[in-house]
Design a protein around this motif. Sequence first.
Motif, PDB file in Angstrom:
ATOM      1  N   SER A 174       0.641  -1.338  -0.192  1.00  0.00           N
ATOM      2  CA  SER A 174       0.248   0.221  -0.171  1.00  0.00           C
ATOM      3  C   SER A 174       0.983   1.163  -0.109  1.00  0.00           C
ATOM      4  CB  SER A 174      -0.575  -0.005   1.382  1.00  0.00           C
ATOM      5  OG  SER A 174      -1.512   1.184   0.836  1.00  0.00           O
ATOM      6  N   ASN A 285      -2.043   5.081  -3.558  1.00  0.00           N
ATOM      7  CA  ASN A 285      -2.964   4.822  -3.846  1.00  0.00           C
ATOM      8  C   ASN A 285      -4.327   4.143  -5.130  1.00  0.00           C
ATOM      9  OD1 ASN A 285      -1.788   1.881  -2.401  1.00  0.00           O
ATOM     10  ND2 ASN A 285      -3.125   2.492  -1.002  1.00  0.00           N
ATOM     11  N   ASN A 289      -6.997  -3.496  -8.720  1.00  0.00           N
ATOM     12  CA  ASN A 289      -8.256  -4.860  -9.074  1.00  0.00           C
ATOM     13  C   ASN A 289      -7.771  -5.834  -7.544  1.00  0.00           C
ATOM     14  OD1 ASN A 289      -8.519  -7.946  -9.451  1.00  0.00           O
ATOM     15  ND2 ASN A 289      -9.144  -7.397 -11.646  1.00  0.00           N
ATOM     16  N   ARG A 290      -8.785  -5.471  -7.085  1.00  0.00           N
ATOM     17  CA  ARG A 290      -8.619  -6.187  -5.901  1.00  0.00           C
ATOM     18  C   ARG A 290      -7.718  -7.214  -4.992  1.00  0.00           C
ATOM     19  NH1 ARG A 290      -5.922  -2.400  -3.075  1.00  0.00           N
ATOM     20  NH2 ARG A 290      -5.820  -3.999  -1.129  1.00  0.00           N
ATOM     21  N   GLU A 291      -8.741  -8.344  -6.490  1.00  0.00           N
ATOM     22  CA  GLU A 291      -8.461 -10.024  -6.360  1.00  0.00           C
ATOM     23  C   GLU A 291      -7.031  -9.771  -6.607  1.00  0.00           C
ATOM     24  OE1 GLU A 291     -10.587 -13.581  -8.073  1.00  0.00           O
ATOM     25  OE2 GLU A 291     -11.099 -12.121  -7.958  1.00  0.00           O
ATOM     26  N   GLU A 294      -4.464  -8.730  -4.758  1.00  0.00           N
ATOM     27  CA  GLU A 294      -3.691  -9.612  -3.351  1.00  0.00           C
ATOM     28  C   GLU A 294      -3.506 -11.030  -3.403  1.00  0.00           C
ATOM     29  OE1 GLU A 294      -7.815 -10.119  -1.259  1.00  0.00           O
ATOM     30  OE2 GLU A 294      -7.366  -7.784  -0.714  1.00  0.00           O
ATOM     31  N   CYS A 330      -0.539  -3.584 -10.718  1.00  0.00           N
ATOM     32  CA  CYS A 330      -0.083  -4.189  -9.033  1.00  0.00           C
ATOM     33  C   CYS A 330       1.270  -4.573  -8.586  1.00  0.00           C
ATOM     34  CB  CYS A 330       0.190  -6.273  -9.828  1.00  0.00           C
ATOM     35  SG  CYS A 330      -1.705  -6.415  -9.295  1.00  0.00           S
TER      36      CYS A 330
END
Length: 371
Positions: A174, A285, A289-291, A294, A330
């Motif tokens: 982050s 930030n 695309n959070r998925e 992660e 990412c």
Amino acid sequence: MLYKYEEDYVEKENKYSVELLKQLAAIPAPSYHEEKRARFCKQWFEERGIDAKIDKMNNVVIKMFDENQDIAVFCGHLDVVFADRELLKITQKGHYLYGPGVGDDTANVVHLMQVIHYIHLHHLHGKTGVLFVLNTCEEGLGNSNGCRYIVEQYKNRIKSFISFDGYLNQCTNSAVGSKRYRLTVHCQGGHSYADFGKENAIETLSKIMYELSHQQIPQEAKTTYNFGKIEGGTTINAIASKATLLYEYRSSMQSCLDIMEKQFQEIVSHYSNVEIEILGVRPGNGLLNREKFEKFTDHNIKLIKEYYLGDVEKCANGTDSNIPLSYGICANTIGTLMGEKAHTYDEWIDLDSYKIGFKVMMNIILEYFRD
């Protein structure tokens, strides 16, 4: 995990790696003045047959991609926080290496150089395009300009980004964004007795600081502010005609940064004799695309923990990853050593952890070169 012959490379090169670290860490490299380190690294690569270029930001760049390929970026920053222009003192005591900037970020840079050398030695080809960068201007008022230059050139093609910086027990996922200002108050000044009552620049600046220190701090994410340096006046019996302040605020959430900026502008707008200069902006930030992000982060932590047995914390920091993260790319920042006292002349690293970190970096980067 690494193959045995890859681990053998680390074992074989580790002693030399420490000597290379001592050499590189001794070369002064304040932000915007990294040219000596850049030339050293370029020559080191060229002596090993590796095509390295120095761009207009003094980044050392090694391209392994075709013009139509998407790319993964791996970087480590050359600059240190110290203004020294003479050789820096690096000393070894047992399994510890001491010296300013030895860990932040020189040790990570040396590992990156040696991984690049390994890839060249074995004629490896990436599954995607790969760009290696020893970048400049990460520290302080360098404003991440070296990394920013790279990302802005290739942002539509960068699919992943890893900055090697910091310690093995942290994975930055982050961006802590920030904005930095210099405020200068100007007034007429005068004699402390004869002109008593005239505006005093130090007093006015103190009022601004008071208001800034009583603003409402957003609670949606950790948000901070700091008065880093204050100067002004000439002597005990003169009303100060000029005073300056270095001020910054930080947050991992862009909406919190926006609130801090609005409050800052409202406070300073009440003072007509304040000159405001922006010294640096690091973005927070962007839309990710959070998925996917992660999974990217969790996979990198898995690769770290195959060699580092301690806990690895996901955390927010201000690093070169701020720039790609602000574009929704990412990005993680990962360290390859353990130590303490970064940003001081007493910084040290544990050389036992240094070899572990060498394997961690090999493990992460070589994934991009395996079928």
